[in-house]
Write a protein that holds these residues in place. Structure first.
Motif, PDB file in Angstrom:
ATOM      1  N   ALA A 112      25.473  35.231  49.110  1.00  0.00           N
ATOM      2  CA  ALA A 112      25.006  35.295  47.720  1.00  0.00           C
ATOM      3  C   ALA A 112      25.758  36.373  46.945  1.00  0.00           C
ATOM      4  CB  ALA A 112      23.505  35.567  47.688  1.00  0.00           C
ATOM      5  N   LYS A 113      26.044  37.490  47.598  1.00  0.00           N
ATOM      6  CA  LYS A 113      26.798  38.561  46.915  1.00  0.00           C
ATOM      7  C   LYS A 113      28.177  38.060  46.485  1.00  0.00           C
ATOM      8  CE  LYS A 113      24.582  42.489  49.164  1.00  0.00           C
ATOM      9  NZ  LYS A 113      24.645  43.361  50.351  1.00  0.00           N
ATOM     10  N   PHE A 114      28.822  37.296  47.377  1.00  0.00           N
ATOM     11  CA  PHE A 114      30.147  36.801  47.020  1.00  0.00           C
ATOM     12  C   PHE A 114      30.054  35.726  45.935  1.00  0.00           C
ATOM     13  CE2 PHE A 114      34.112  34.360  47.592  1.00  0.00           C
ATOM     14  CZ  PHE A 114      35.002  35.399  47.346  1.00  0.00           C
ATOM     15  N   ALA A 115      29.077  34.834  46.060  1.00  0.00           N
ATOM     16  CA  ALA A 115      28.897  33.785  45.040  1.00  0.00           C
ATOM     17  C   ALA A 115      28.654  34.423  43.673  1.00  0.00           C
ATOM     18  CB  ALA A 115      27.733  32.868  45.424  1.00  0.00           C
ATOM     19  N   LYS A 116      27.843  35.467  43.627  1.00  0.00           N
ATOM     20  CA  LYS A 116      27.551  36.135  42.358  1.00  0.00           C
ATOM     21  C   LYS A 116      28.795  36.850  41.805  1.00  0.00           C
ATOM     22  CE  LYS A 116      22.566  36.777  42.054  1.00  0.00           C
ATOM     23  NZ  LYS A 116      22.357  36.283  40.690  1.00  0.00           N
ATOM     24  N   ALA A 117      29.580  37.397  42.697  1.00  0.00           N
ATOM     25  CA  ALA A 117      30.824  38.051  42.257  1.00  0.00           C
ATOM     26  C   ALA A 117      31.724  37.034  41.552  1.00  0.00           C
ATOM     27  CB  ALA A 117      31.546  38.673  43.458  1.00  0.00           C
ATOM     28  N   ILE A 118      31.831  35.857  42.135  1.00  0.00           N
ATOM     29  CA  ILE A 118      32.684  34.813  41.549  1.00  0.00           C
ATOM     30  C   ILE A 118      32.101  34.333  40.217  1.00  0.00           C
ATOM     31  CG2 ILE A 118      33.571  32.460  41.917  1.00  0.00           C
ATOM     32  CD1 ILE A 118      34.998  34.579  43.594  1.00  0.00           C
TER      33      ILE A 118
ATOM     34  N   ASN B 156      15.921  38.780  30.567  1.00  0.00           N
ATOM     35  CA  ASN B 156      16.560  39.112  31.830  1.00  0.00           C
ATOM     36  C   ASN B 156      17.068  37.827  32.466  1.00  0.00           C
ATOM     37  OD1 ASN B 156      17.374  40.051  34.270  1.00  0.00           O
ATOM     38  ND2 ASN B 156      15.343  40.637  34.995  1.00  0.00           N
ATOM     39  N   HIS B 157      18.326  37.822  32.859  1.00  0.00           N
ATOM     40  CA  HIS B 157      18.894  36.571  33.344  1.00  0.00           C
ATOM     41  C   HIS B 157      18.269  36.077  34.641  1.00  0.00           C
ATOM     42  CE1 HIS B 157      21.699  33.385  34.208  1.00  0.00           C
ATOM     43  NE2 HIS B 157      21.810  33.866  35.425  1.00  0.00           N
ATOM     44  N   SER B 158      18.009  36.998  35.540  1.00  0.00           N
ATOM     45  CA  SER B 158      17.758  36.561  36.909  1.00  0.00           C
ATOM     46  C   SER B 158      16.348  36.050  37.139  1.00  0.00           C
ATOM     47  CB  SER B 158      18.037  37.706  37.874  1.00  0.00           C
ATOM     48  OG  SER B 158      19.415  37.914  37.920  1.00  0.00           O
ATOM     49  N   ASN B 159      16.292  34.840  37.722  1.00  0.00           N
ATOM     50  CA  ASN B 159      15.057  34.374  38.322  1.00  0.00           C
ATOM     51  C   ASN B 159      13.859  34.415  37.392  1.00  0.00           C
ATOM     52  OD1 ASN B 159      13.895  33.288  40.532  1.00  0.00           O
ATOM     53  ND2 ASN B 159      14.400  34.985  41.885  1.00  0.00           N
ATOM     54  N   THR B 160      14.030  33.943  36.196  1.00  0.00           N
ATOM     55  CA  THR B 160      12.898  33.884  35.272  1.00  0.00           C
ATOM     56  C   THR B 160      11.924  32.823  35.747  1.00  0.00           C
ATOM     57  OG1 THR B 160      14.005  32.208  33.926  1.00  0.00           O
ATOM     58  CG2 THR B 160      14.365  34.508  33.322  1.00  0.00           C
ATOM     59  N   ASP B 161      10.680  32.934  35.291  1.00  0.00           N
ATOM     60  CA  ASP B 161       9.656  31.927  35.621  1.00  0.00           C
ATOM     61  C   ASP B 161      10.119  30.543  35.184  1.00  0.00           C
ATOM     62  OD1 ASP B 161       8.150  33.970  36.528  1.00  0.00           O
ATOM     63  OD2 ASP B 161       6.790  34.043  34.814  1.00  0.00           O
ATOM     64  N   GLU B 162      10.730  30.499  33.990  1.00  0.00           N
ATOM     65  CA  GLU B 162      11.201  29.230  33.433  1.00  0.00           C
ATOM     66  C   GLU B 162      12.209  28.562  34.382  1.00  0.00           C
ATOM     67  OE1 GLU B 162      12.788  30.102  29.606  1.00  0.00           O
ATOM     68  OE2 GLU B 162      12.813  27.982  28.995  1.00  0.00           O
ATOM     69  N   GLU B 163      13.084  29.380  34.949  1.00  0.00           N
ATOM     70  CA  GLU B 163      14.084  28.820  35.857  1.00  0.00           C
ATOM     71  C   GLU B 163      13.451  28.337  37.163  1.00  0.00           C
ATOM     72  OE1 GLU B 163      18.306  30.851  34.460  1.00  0.00           O
ATOM     73  OE2 GLU B 163      17.334  31.616  36.262  1.00  0.00           O
TER      74      GLU B 163
ATOM     75  N   ILE C 164      17.443  30.106  45.535  1.00  0.00           N
ATOM     76  CA  ILE C 164      16.738  31.401  45.582  1.00  0.00           C
ATOM     77  C   ILE C 164      17.602  32.450  46.294  1.00  0.00           C
ATOM     78  CG2 ILE C 164      14.755  32.605  46.615  1.00  0.00           C
ATOM     79  CD1 ILE C 164      13.021  30.220  45.795  1.00  0.00           C
ATOM     80  N   GLU C 165      18.269  32.036  47.352  1.00  0.00           N
ATOM     81  CA  GLU C 165      19.167  32.981  48.036  1.00  0.00           C
ATOM     82  C   GLU C 165      20.244  33.481  47.071  1.00  0.00           C
ATOM     83  OE1 GLU C 165      20.873  31.635  51.800  1.00  0.00           O
ATOM     84  OE2 GLU C 165      22.400  33.213  51.708  1.00  0.00           O
ATOM     85  N   PHE C 166      20.783  32.568  46.278  1.00  0.00           N
ATOM     86  CA  PHE C 166      21.779  32.973  45.276  1.00  0.00           C
ATOM     87  C   PHE C 166      21.161  33.938  44.270  1.00  0.00           C
ATOM     88  CE2 PHE C 166      23.471  32.420  40.991  1.00  0.00           C
ATOM     89  CZ  PHE C 166      24.807  32.739  41.177  1.00  0.00           C
ATOM     90  N   GLU C 167      20.023  33.558  43.719  1.00  0.00           N
ATOM     91  CA  GLU C 167      19.378  34.382  42.688  1.00  0.00           C
ATOM     92  C   GLU C 167      19.054  35.785  43.216  1.00  0.00           C
ATOM     93  OE1 GLU C 167      18.525  33.958  39.351  1.00  0.00           O
ATOM     94  OE2 GLU C 167      19.901  32.276  39.482  1.00  0.00           O
ATOM     95  N   ASN C 168      18.559  35.848  44.440  1.00  0.00           N
ATOM     96  CA  ASN C 168      18.199  37.159  45.008  1.00  0.00           C
ATOM     97  C   ASN C 168      19.419  38.033  45.266  1.00  0.00           C
ATOM     98  OD1 ASN C 168      15.524  36.489  44.849  1.00  0.00           O
ATOM     99  ND2 ASN C 168      15.311  35.932  47.011  1.00  0.00           N
ATOM    100  N   GLY C 169      20.531  37.407  45.555  1.00  0.00           N
ATOM    101  CA  GLY C 169      21.795  38.133  45.698  1.00  0.00           C
ATOM    102  C   GLY C 169      21.828  39.174  46.807  1.00  0.00           C
TER     103      GLY C 169
END
Lengths: 193, 193
Positions: free
Chosen positions: A131-137, A90-97, A121-126
């Protein structure tokens, strides 16, 4: 307070993040066989934010969104690039990241560490408008690249279009206008394939 | 007013600037033999602005400075990279670069063309506080790279240190604090050489 020990930490961070230029993505440049690296990708997203921010569903803080896209992939220096269509991870917010974020942003002075981790974290949580716009881009750039490369990673890794759509429909949350346009481009591509 | 023709111009620009990833600089990555390209360089400058803005001599508009460093080299898609220590060609604001700015930023909708060219010219002129700091950061990155690479381009192209100093002392205009630190690092490097 201009302290040398503070500057040393900042300089150390500036050197460390140079490594992002070696993190190769699955996607390739426009009309190209050359893979993109994370630093180039992050620059391109920042330019796209400058150009496309008017299409955000809700008003955004452009400075914040720029910071998000500029630093969002730095964790991949330790955690590596995760392919969006990878079915096993799963891409988002893995422990490793998260560990990577603490190590790499942790090189900075404490106030900046806190600030950068919060932005990441704000970006990752979306969840916020920014964050929604950053993720869209972040989703949009590789789609444009794939469309210019006869399907690019979709074709190369045989990703079914229902899976593509599952992964990219977050663009809608950031910009329904951009989503409508991209949806149309993908439909056209499918019709021609 | 969300018009499709406006978006088409913006998308065309986003594709066009992908070419910045092919423009190779003379300088190499930190502790590396690999040349840096302009897109990676621009990303790194943007991160440095985020990290080092507190050291600007005068208050700066971080969003403006980020925009400057993100777009400052786009003209090199047409005009090519000019080596800072090239003795036959003046780096700043050549006619070739101005023509390139009009062609490439001219792909955008008119209001954005105007905006981007203004930001680029402000950077090139280097007279405002924002431009002075952006230029300081643009000078700083290759120095750090050269210092990590046994002198890098200074050694490779036999650039005398009085010429190096002529080219980089603009850092002072953007940040005397960063200048003092860099001056010390270069002196140390010279003493060891």
């Amino acid at each position: 307070m201009k302290e040398l020990s503070r500057l040393m930490k900042q300089m150390e961070f500036i050197k460390e993040i140079d490594k992002l230029k070696y993190i190769q993505r699955k996607t390739k440049l426009f009309n190209s066989d050359r893979h993109e690296n994370d630093a180039e990708h992050s620059w391109h997203l920042a330019m796209m934010v400058m150009v496309l921010s008017e299409y955000a569903n809700a008003p955004i803080d452009t400075l914040k969104v720029l910071k998000m896209v500029l630093l969002h992939d730095i964790v991949e220096i330790d955690a590596g690039d995760t392919f969006l269509y990878d079915t096993t991870k799963n891409h988002s917010n893995t422990d490793e990241e998260l560990i990577a974020a603490h190590r790499i942003f942790g090189i900075l002075p404490e106030d900046m560490t806190k600030d950068f981790i919060e932005i990441w974290i704000e970006f990752e949580n979306g969840e916020t408008n920014d964050a929604k716009f950053a993720k869209a881009i972040d989703r949009l750039e590789p789609i444009l690249q794939n469309l210019s490369n006869q399907g690019g990673t979709w074709t190369e890794f045989n990703v079914p279009f229902d899976i593509v759509y599952q992964k990219i429909d977050k663009i809608k949350d950031g910009s329904s206008f951009l989503w409508d346009h991209i949806d149309e481009l993908i439909q056209e591509f499918r019709d021609q394939a």
